[in-house]
Write an enzyme that holds these catalytic residues in place. Structure first.
Site, short mmCIF file in Angstrom:
data_model
loop_
_atom_site.label_atom_id
_atom_site.label_comp_id
_atom_site.label_asym_id
_atom_site.label_seq_id
_atom_site.Cartn_x
_atom_site.Cartn_y
_atom_site.Cartn_z
N MET A 11 33.26 17.97 -42.45
CA MET A 11 32.69 19.45 -42.19
C MET A 11 33.64 20.07 -41.76
SD MET A 11 28.82 19.57 -43.12
CE MET A 11 28.67 21.43 -43.31
N ASN A 96 24.24 20.58 -36.31
CA ASN A 96 22.66 20.56 -36.08
C ASN A 96 21.75 20.59 -35.05
OD1 ASN A 96 22.51 20.80 -39.29
ND2 ASN A 96 22.89 18.59 -39.60
N SER A 122 24.60 24.59 -44.53
CA SER A 122 24.90 23.36 -45.15
C SER A 122 25.51 23.82 -46.40
CB SER A 122 23.87 23.48 -46.09
OG SER A 122 22.82 22.83 -47.46
N LYS A 191 17.75 26.11 -40.71
CA LYS A 191 18.47 25.12 -40.98
C LYS A 191 17.70 23.54 -41.37
CE LYS A 191 21.52 22.40 -42.54
NZ LYS A 191 21.81 21.27 -42.23
N HIS A 194 14.90 23.79 -44.26
CA HIS A 194 16.07 23.55 -45.36
C HIS A 194 16.19 21.78 -45.18
CE1 HIS A 194 20.42 22.48 -46.73
NE2 HIS A 194 19.86 23.03 -47.38
N ASN A 195 16.44 21.11 -44.46
CA ASN A 195 16.36 19.56 -44.12
C ASN A 195 15.21 18.61 -43.87
OD1 ASN A 195 19.32 20.42 -43.62
ND2 ASN A 195 19.37 19.04 -42.22
N GLU A 198 14.81 18.89 -48.04
CA GLU A 198 15.73 17.72 -48.61
C GLU A 198 15.15 16.37 -48.71
OE1 GLU A 198 19.89 16.86 -46.78
OE2 GLU A 198 19.90 18.98 -47.89
N TYR A 199 14.50 16.09 -47.45
CA TYR A 199 13.96 14.24 -47.26
C TYR A 199 12.92 14.71 -48.65
CZ TYR A 199 15.62 13.35 -42.57
OH TYR A 199 16.08 13.79 -41.24
#
Length: 330
Positions: A11, A96, A122, A191, A194-195, A198-199
């Site tokens: 990244m 993160n 992200s 964030k 957000h994750n 996402e899970y």
């Protein structure tokens, strides 16, 4: 603008590439010197041999972005930078990190008049082309100083249709693909959630496609036994379906890339954000059963010995004489 960049992995390296294409002068440092040298040759960035060398090439007030693993490594880099940087400088943690750590780091650096921004990032491996969704916490001063960088890294408002209710008005916060979410820790908090979401989305897709894969297996009677083409279903859902999404696009790619799901590990990793989301939910008294189930499903995938399930079978056998379900034939 000038910016120092520390951490040139998958990244971080792509973020430097995007910034360089956007006209920013990047000064880069990696603990693998060859990595920095190669990226500098490719992008025109200036490779530094040390953190002190990196900072000496920047004009005050200096901005440095970190993309290094969360935890002790991030803390170590920040501790070293805190000695080398001065009032008005800004450190951005784009990894993160736990938002609680970001709150502590901001307070410690504020005592030295150094700005600290926590930036949830992200975009993964596709951010170079698509841009990065940025969720930022910290002071107004630090955000204003780094705004040109955020604007270049973010996808821009053209990356998605405007929400109909906002079409007639001026651009609103978040529409450019980056958002100052609040004070220190707010960016990493957003964030983190957000994750966690996402899970849950990933788990729902995984369970749905598992149903498709087993729809023709016993004990399903022949008249209701189906042999589904998983890749084709993913493709039809990508077009006009309510569940169409970038995650589904990636799933369709995995099903169509010729390797087959058997080439992927059944042990699903968790990198910490799901756990932190549950901790926050417990502290705030908010029910998040989907995120919790998704996290625990990942834990279950790590149990190669099947200890919990074997113990369940043992209990059923002892109190009821029930045998376990035979393994499916290959």
């Amino acid at each position: 603008m000038q910016i120092g960049f520390i951490g040139l992995g998958r990244m971080g390296g792509n973020m430097v590439r995007r910034l360089s294409k956007g006209g920013h002068q990047c000064h880069v440092y990696s603990n693998k010197p060859e990595e920095g040298t190669a990226l500098a040759a490719e992008t025109g960035a200036i490779a530094a041999a040390s953190l002190a060398d990196l900072l000496s090439g920047l004009t005050a007030p200096r901005t440095v972005w970190l993309m290094v693993p969360a935890g002790p490594i991030t803390q170590g880099v920040i501790d070293e930078l805190a000695v080398l940087m001065g009032p008005g400088d800004t450190i951005i943690d784009g990894g993160n990190s736990n938002y609680r750590d970001s709150v502590t780091r901001a307070a410690t650096l504020a005592a030295k008049s150094i700005n600290f921004l926590d930036c949830g990032t992200s975009g993964g491996l596709f951010g170079l082309e698509r841009g990065y969704s940025l969720m930022i916490g910290g002071s107004d001063e630090g955000v204003a100083q780094a705004m040109p960088v955020f604007e270049t890294l973010a996808p821009g408002f053209e990356s998605a249709p405007r929400t109909p209710a906002k079409e007639a008005g001026p651009l609103q916060p978040g529409e450019a693909g980056w958002l100052h979410c609040g004070k220190a820790g707010a960016g990493h908090y957003v964030k983190m959630v957000h994750n966690g979401i996402e899970y849950g989305i990933m788990q729902a897709f995984a369970e749905g496609f598992a149903l498709f894969a087993s729809a023709g297996d016993p004990p399903v009677p022949e008249e209701r036994a189906y042999q589904f083409d998983l890749a084709a279903i993913a493709e039809v859902w990508r077009r006009g379906s309510v569940v169409s999404s970038w995650l589904l696009d990636l799933g369709a790619e995995a099903l169509a890339d010729g390797k087959g799901l058997s080439d992927y590990s059944p042990r699903v990793a968790d990198s910490g954000e799901g756990r932190w989301t549950l901790n926050a939910a417990i502290e705030q008294g908010v029910a998040v059963p989907v995120i919790a189930d998704a996290l625990f499903a990942r834990f279950t995938s790590h149990d190669d010995l099947g200890t919990a399930n074997r113990f369940l079978s043992a209990l059923r056998n002892k109190f009821g004489g029930h045998d376990g379900v035979p393994k499916k034939a290959d």
